[in-house]
Design a protein around this motif. Structure first.
Motif, PDB file in Angstrom:
ATOM      1  N   GLU A 106      28.890  32.686  22.073  1.00 16.05           N
ATOM      2  CA  GLU A 106      28.682  33.264  23.387  1.00 16.05           C
ATOM      3  C   GLU A 106      29.780  32.851  24.360  1.00 16.05           C
ATOM      4  OE1 GLU A 106      24.660  33.409  25.033  1.00 16.05           O
ATOM      5  OE2 GLU A 106      23.923  32.437  23.201  1.00 16.05           O
ATOM      6  N   GLU A 107      30.062  33.742  25.305  1.00 15.27           N
ATOM      7  CA  GLU A 107      31.057  33.508  26.345  1.00 15.27           C
ATOM      8  C   GLU A 107      32.379  33.011  25.747  1.00 15.27           C
ATOM      9  OE1 GLU A 107      28.407  31.034  29.006  1.00 15.27           O
ATOM     10  OE2 GLU A 107      29.028  32.598  30.414  1.00 15.27           O
ATOM     11  N   VAL A 108      32.965  33.841  24.910  1.00 19.06           N
ATOM     12  CA  VAL A 108      34.180  33.488  24.177  1.00 19.06           C
ATOM     13  C   VAL A 108      35.416  33.899  24.984  1.00 19.06           C
ATOM     14  CG1 VAL A 108      35.445  33.717  22.011  1.00 19.06           C
ATOM     15  CG2 VAL A 108      32.945  33.898  22.021  1.00 19.06           C
ATOM     16  N   THR A 109      36.138  32.917  25.502  1.00 19.18           N
ATOM     17  CA  THR A 109      37.391  33.187  26.217  1.00 19.18           C
ATOM     18  C   THR A 109      38.517  33.286  25.193  1.00 19.18           C
ATOM     19  OG1 THR A 109      36.630  32.009  28.189  1.00 19.18           O
ATOM     20  CG2 THR A 109      39.013  32.325  27.937  1.00 19.18           C
ATOM     21  N   PHE A 110      39.230  34.413  25.194  1.00 24.46           N
ATOM     22  CA  PHE A 110      40.260  34.591  24.162  1.00 24.46           C
ATOM     23  C   PHE A 110      41.657  34.805  24.726  1.00 24.46           C
ATOM     24  CE2 PHE A 110      38.132  38.641  24.897  1.00 24.46           C
ATOM     25  CZ  PHE A 110      39.168  39.545  25.042  1.00 24.46           C
ATOM     26  N   THR A 111      41.810  34.896  26.037  1.00 20.68           N
ATOM     27  CA  THR A 111      43.145  34.877  26.644  1.00 20.68           C
ATOM     28  C   THR A 111      43.126  33.958  27.863  1.00 20.68           C
ATOM     29  OG1 THR A 111      42.879  36.668  28.268  1.00 20.68           O
ATOM     30  CG2 THR A 111      43.463  37.314  26.009  1.00 20.68           C
ATOM     31  N   ASP A 112      44.276  33.423  28.202  1.00 18.06           N
ATOM     32  CA  ASP A 112      44.393  32.561  29.375  1.00 18.06           C
ATOM     33  C   ASP A 112      44.642  33.354  30.656  1.00 18.06           C
ATOM     34  OD1 ASP A 112      44.063  30.230  27.893  1.00 18.06           O
ATOM     35  OD2 ASP A 112      46.187  30.108  27.412  1.00 18.06           O
ATOM     36  N   GLY A 113      44.841  34.644  30.499  1.00 19.09           N
ATOM     37  CA  GLY A 113      45.138  35.477  31.666  1.00 19.09           C
ATOM     38  C   GLY A 113      46.610  35.818  31.756  1.00 19.09           C
ATOM     39  N   ARG A 114      46.892  37.017  32.199  1.00 15.84           N
ATOM     40  CA  ARG A 114      48.274  37.473  32.335  1.00 15.84           C
ATOM     41  C   ARG A 114      49.014  36.640  33.384  1.00 15.84           C
ATOM     42  NH1 ARG A 114      50.688  42.318  31.086  1.00 15.84           N
ATOM     43  NH2 ARG A 114      48.654  43.221  30.581  1.00 15.84           N
ATOM     44  N   ILE A 115      50.275  36.313  33.118  1.00 16.01           N
ATOM     45  CA  ILE A 115      51.093  35.558  34.066  1.00 16.01           C
ATOM     46  C   ILE A 115      51.803  36.518  35.016  1.00 16.01           C
ATOM     47  CG2 ILE A 115      53.068  34.003  34.321  1.00 16.01           C
ATOM     48  CD1 ILE A 115      52.366  32.814  31.616  1.00 16.01           C
ATOM     49  N   PHE A 116      51.649  36.261  36.310  1.00 16.65           N
ATOM     50  CA  PHE A 116      52.309  37.070  37.330  1.00 16.65           C
ATOM     51  C   PHE A 116      53.364  36.219  38.045  1.00 16.65           C
ATOM     52  CE2 PHE A 116      48.064  38.900  36.867  1.00 16.65           C
ATOM     53  CZ  PHE A 116      48.360  40.243  36.682  1.00 16.65           C
ATOM     54  N   VAL A 117      54.563  36.751  38.153  1.00 17.65           N
ATOM     55  CA  VAL A 117      55.649  36.039  38.836  1.00 17.65           C
ATOM     56  C   VAL A 117      56.071  36.850  40.050  1.00 17.65           C
ATOM     57  CG1 VAL A 117      57.967  35.082  38.650  1.00 17.65           C
ATOM     58  CG2 VAL A 117      56.439  35.049  36.655  1.00 17.65           C
ATOM     59  N   ARG A 118      55.945  36.232  41.225  1.00 15.53           N
ATOM     60  CA  ARG A 118      56.378  36.868  42.470  1.00 15.53           C
ATOM     61  C   ARG A 118      57.378  35.931  43.147  1.00 15.53           C
ATOM     62  NH1 ARG A 118      50.859  37.388  42.148  1.00 15.53           N
ATOM     63  NH2 ARG A 118      50.039  39.512  41.978  1.00 15.53           N
ATOM     64  N   LYS A 119      58.645  36.219  42.936  1.00 17.81           N
ATOM     65  CA  LYS A 119      59.722  35.360  43.416  1.00 17.81           C
ATOM     66  C   LYS A 119      59.527  33.941  42.873  1.00 17.81           C
ATOM     67  CE  LYS A 119      60.733  38.181  47.456  1.00 17.81           C
ATOM     68  NZ  LYS A 119      60.874  38.232  48.935  1.00 17.81           N
ATOM     69  N   LYS A 120      59.208  32.975  43.746  1.00 16.82           N
ATOM     70  CA  LYS A 120      59.031  31.595  43.281  1.00 16.82           C
ATOM     71  C   LYS A 120      57.575  31.253  42.989  1.00 16.82           C
ATOM     72  CE  LYS A 120      63.104  29.723  45.640  1.00 16.82           C
ATOM     73  NZ  LYS A 120      63.588  28.670  46.580  1.00 16.82           N
ATOM     74  N   LEU A 121      56.708  32.194  43.184  1.00 14.13           N
ATOM     75  CA  LEU A 121      55.276  31.950  42.973  1.00 14.13           C
ATOM     76  C   LEU A 121      54.852  32.461  41.600  1.00 14.13           C
ATOM     77  CD1 LEU A 121      53.849  32.967  46.462  1.00 14.13           C
ATOM     78  CD2 LEU A 121      54.370  30.668  45.618  1.00 14.13           C
ATOM     79  N   VAL A 122      54.138  31.621  40.870  1.00 11.70           N
ATOM     80  CA  VAL A 122      53.636  31.987  39.540  1.00 11.70           C
ATOM     81  C   VAL A 122      52.119  31.805  39.536  1.00 11.70           C
ATOM     82  CG1 VAL A 122      53.702  31.505  37.072  1.00 11.70           C
ATOM     83  CG2 VAL A 122      55.777  31.231  38.447  1.00 11.70           C
ATOM     84  N   SER A 123      51.401  32.809  39.075  1.00 12.50           N
ATOM     85  CA  SER A 123      49.943  32.716  39.010  1.00 12.50           C
ATOM     86  C   SER A 123      49.446  33.404  37.753  1.00 12.50           C
ATOM     87  CB  SER A 123      49.312  33.363  40.248  1.00 12.50           C
ATOM     88  OG  SER A 123      49.635  34.746  40.301  1.00 12.50           O
ATOM     89  N   ARG A 124      48.199  33.133  37.415  1.00  9.38           N
ATOM     90  CA  ARG A 124      47.583  33.765  36.248  1.00  9.38           C
ATOM     91  C   ARG A 124      46.487  34.730  36.688  1.00  9.38           C
ATOM     92  NH1 ARG A 124      48.450  32.602  31.033  1.00  9.38           N
ATOM     93  NH2 ARG A 124      49.578  30.703  30.478  1.00  9.38           N
ATOM     94  N   GLY A 125      46.374  35.788  35.940  1.00 10.61           N
ATOM     95  CA  GLY A 125      45.297  36.738  36.181  1.00 10.61           C
ATOM     96  C   GLY A 125      43.990  36.251  35.576  1.00 10.61           C
ATOM     97  N   LYS A 126      43.004  37.084  35.631  1.00  8.41           N
ATOM     98  CA  LYS A 126      41.681  36.728  35.141  1.00  8.41           C
ATOM     99  C   LYS A 126      41.672  36.595  33.621  1.00  8.41           C
ATOM    100  CE  LYS A 126      36.841  38.209  35.461  1.00  8.41           C
ATOM    101  NZ  LYS A 126      35.928  39.278  35.958  1.00  8.41           N
ATOM    102  N   LYS A 127      41.011  35.555  33.134  1.00 13.32           N
ATOM    103  CA  LYS A 127      40.878  35.372  31.684  1.00 13.32           C
ATOM    104  C   LYS A 127      39.979  36.467  31.107  1.00 13.32           C
ATOM    105  CE  LYS A 127      41.331  30.329  31.874  1.00 13.32           C
ATOM    106  NZ  LYS A 127      40.704  29.034  31.540  1.00 13.32           N
TER     107      LYS A 127
END
Length: 272
Positions: free
Chosen positions: A33-54
């Protein structure tokens, strides 16, 4: 009890999980149950790096470890029974899972991804959820899997306590390759990007084919000595004395797993 007032997790624990268990699925070995299988897409905006929803599946049901058969997306009872189907289908395609379900605790909508013509979706009652054996039988019939092929494709992955296990895309690559070879396909091209675990994926493919005795002698080629040596010392270390390195076009037939340079079997100079 008013179902409309229950949370999604309450719907899972009170209705969906009992329905699946009553159909014959082992809660400890076959249901996750509740199996997370990706860490989320990586978004790069200039010097800022963030991850999308898992990405996380509510349920994945396994016929055997690393052989998933079904995926269930759950919703609370304020939603319709099929509200989770679109998301479930997206996850099912990514994870290469054949039977997809959506439920709100009242019933299930089943989508059969193995069907190309005719009825693909139908509603089934909670007490009509299929057993592992019935889904596996349906899968085998569609895929043309004989008893001999089944022995190979259900061969367990190599696993050691505390060791790594295949990521979802590695599992898909391994399972598809093993099934293709078990069906007699002589040429299969598997393309993976740098850093995605190609050697580990190759090891699991080789291990399952060798363990099932589908292939009794297997050759692994690389283009540099260091790659062969690292492979023998790391991912392939399980093979131990069953494994050897070919040098100067000479192979000891007492072994079963062979590693070599392209140059080593062609007779040209070794590359470092």
């Amino acid at each position: 009890m008013n179902k409309k007032e229950l949370s999604e997790r309450d719907i899972c624990s009170k209705f969906i999980t009992p329905a699946v268990v009553n159909a014959g699925w082992d809660l400890q070995k076959q249901i996750r149950e509740e199996v997370t299988f990706t860490d989320g897409r990586i978004f790069v905006r200039k010097k800022l790096v963030s991850r999308g929803k898992k990405k996380r599946a509510d349920y994945i049901l396994y016929y055997k470890p690393n052989v998933p058969l079904a995926l269930i997306e759950a919703k609370d009872n304020k939603h319709s029974v099929g509200s989770g189907m679109q998301q479930a289908l997206e996850y099912g395609e990514i994870l290469d899972i054949p039977f997809i379900y959506s439920s709100n605790g009242d019933a299930f909508i089943e989508h059969n991804r193995t069907v190309t013509e005719g009825v693909k979706e139908k509603e089934i009652a909670l007490n009509e959820f299929p057993s592992p054996e019935s889904l596996w039988k349906r899968y085998k019939e569609v895929k043309g899997i004989t008893e001999e092929i089944e022995q190979t494709i259900t061969q367990d992955f190599y696993f050691e306590r505390g060791g790594k296990s295949p990521r979802y895309y590695q599992r898909v690559a391994i399972n598809r390759t093993v099934e293709a070879i078990a069906k007699g396909k002589d040429r299969t091209l598997l393309v993976m990007a740098t850093g995605t675990g190609k050697t580990y994926t190759a090891f699991q493919i080789i291990y399952r084919l060798w363990k099932a005795r589908t292939k009794k002698r297997i050759l692994f080629l690389a283009d540099r000595n260091i790659l062969v040596d690292q492979t023998m010392a790391n991912d392939f270390r399980y093979f131990g004395d069953k494994m050897t390195k070919i040098k100067n076009r000479t192979a000891d037939k007492a072994h079963e797993i062979y590693l070599a340079l392209y140059q080593g079997i062609s007779g040209t100079e070794d590359f470092q």
